[in-house]
Design a protein around this motif. Structure first.
Motif, PDB file in Angstrom:
ATOM      1  N   THR A   1      -0.577   2.422   4.688  1.00 40.42           N
ATOM      2  CA  THR A   1      -0.412   1.279   5.568  1.00 40.42           C
ATOM      3  C   THR A   1      -1.376   0.185   5.118  1.00 40.42           C
ATOM      4  O   THR A   1      -2.252   0.422   4.269  1.00 40.42           O
ATOM      5  CB  THR A   1      -0.721   1.646   7.028  1.00 40.42           C
ATOM      6  N   ARG A   2      -1.257  -0.978   5.676  1.00 40.92           N
ATOM      7  CA  ARG A   2      -2.167  -2.071   5.347  1.00 40.92           C
ATOM      8  C   ARG A   2      -3.617  -1.681   5.635  1.00 40.92           C
ATOM      9  O   ARG A   2      -4.540  -2.073   4.935  1.00 40.92           O
ATOM     10  CB  ARG A   2      -1.792  -3.311   6.150  1.00 40.92           C
ATOM     11  N   GLY A   3      -3.820  -0.862   6.665  1.00 37.87           N
ATOM     12  CA  GLY A   3      -5.150  -0.401   7.032  1.00 37.87           C
ATOM     13  C   GLY A   3      -5.665   0.756   6.185  1.00 37.87           C
ATOM     14  O   GLY A   3      -6.778   1.218   6.384  1.00 37.87           O
ATOM     15  N   GLY A   4      -4.856   1.230   5.234  1.00 47.85           N
ATOM     16  CA  GLY A   4      -5.299   2.281   4.328  1.00 47.85           C
ATOM     17  C   GLY A   4      -4.958   3.705   4.759  1.00 47.85           C
ATOM     18  O   GLY A   4      -5.307   4.654   4.075  1.00 47.85           O
ATOM     19  N   ARG A   5      -4.266   3.857   5.903  1.00 45.91           N
ATOM     20  CA  ARG A   5      -3.866   5.198   6.333  1.00 45.91           C
ATOM     21  C   ARG A   5      -2.614   5.645   5.591  1.00 45.91           C
ATOM     22  O   ARG A   5      -1.743   4.830   5.270  1.00 45.91           O
ATOM     23  CB  ARG A   5      -3.587   5.215   7.832  1.00 45.91           C
ATOM     24  N   GLU A   6      -2.516   6.958   5.330  1.00 48.22           N
ATOM     25  CA  GLU A   6      -1.325   7.494   4.681  1.00 48.22           C
ATOM     26  C   GLU A   6      -0.146   7.451   5.642  1.00 48.22           C
ATOM     27  O   GLU A   6      -0.304   7.648   6.843  1.00 48.22           O
ATOM     28  CB  GLU A   6      -1.567   8.928   4.219  1.00 48.22           C
ATOM     29  N   TRP A   7       1.028   7.197   5.105  1.00 47.66           N
ATOM     30  CA  TRP A   7       2.249   7.133   5.877  1.00 47.66           C
ATOM     31  C   TRP A   7       3.373   7.751   5.060  1.00 47.66           C
ATOM     32  O   TRP A   7       3.540   7.439   3.878  1.00 47.66           O
ATOM     33  CB  TRP A   7       2.573   5.677   6.204  1.00 47.66           C
ATOM     34  N   THR A   8       4.130   8.654   5.672  1.00 45.06           N
ATOM     35  CA  THR A   8       5.266   9.280   5.012  1.00 45.06           C
ATOM     36  C   THR A   8       6.541   8.780   5.669  1.00 45.06           C
ATOM     37  O   THR A   8       6.768   9.042   6.859  1.00 45.06           O
ATOM     38  CB  THR A   8       5.197  10.817   5.133  1.00 45.06           C
TER      39      THR A   8
END
Length: 100
Positions: free
Chosen positions: A8-15
């Motif tokens: 994500t833009r905030g750096g969290r992983e997203w599947t």
């Protein structure tokens, strides 16, 4: 094929979870998924063109099924955002990440 994961833009992983099926017996043809989809995944079609069992309709608000129902026009164009599921009042859509 490994599962796809992004950030994500905030750096969290997203599947991403891609649309796999649409239960047309539950669909009320409201068009919310069609309107929110950023791709050309859905199409509103006439319910009479489908071979659906009227006894399986899952809508207590209607005495009979409405005239239109959503269909998957091009599921391969889905980007996995799941916006369609978030706006569906009848929870007609199922999603899954790419198979590993």
């Amino acid at each position: 094929m490994p599962s796809m994961t992004g950030l994500t833009r905030g750096g969290r992983e997203w599947t991403p979870a891609f649309v796999m099926a649409l239960n047309q017996n539950k669909c009320i043809g409201c068009g919310r998924c069609f309107k929110v989809c950023p791709r050309d995944v859905f199409d509103l079609i006439d319910r009479d063109d489908l071979d659906l069992d009227d006894s399986e309709f899952d809508d207590d608000d209607f005495d009979e099924a409405p005239g239109m129902v959503m269909s998957l026009k091009d599921a391969d164009d889905c980007i996995g955002c799941e916006a369609c599921s978030r706006v569906c009042p009848k929870k007609c859509l199922s999603h899954a990440p790419l198979a590993a």
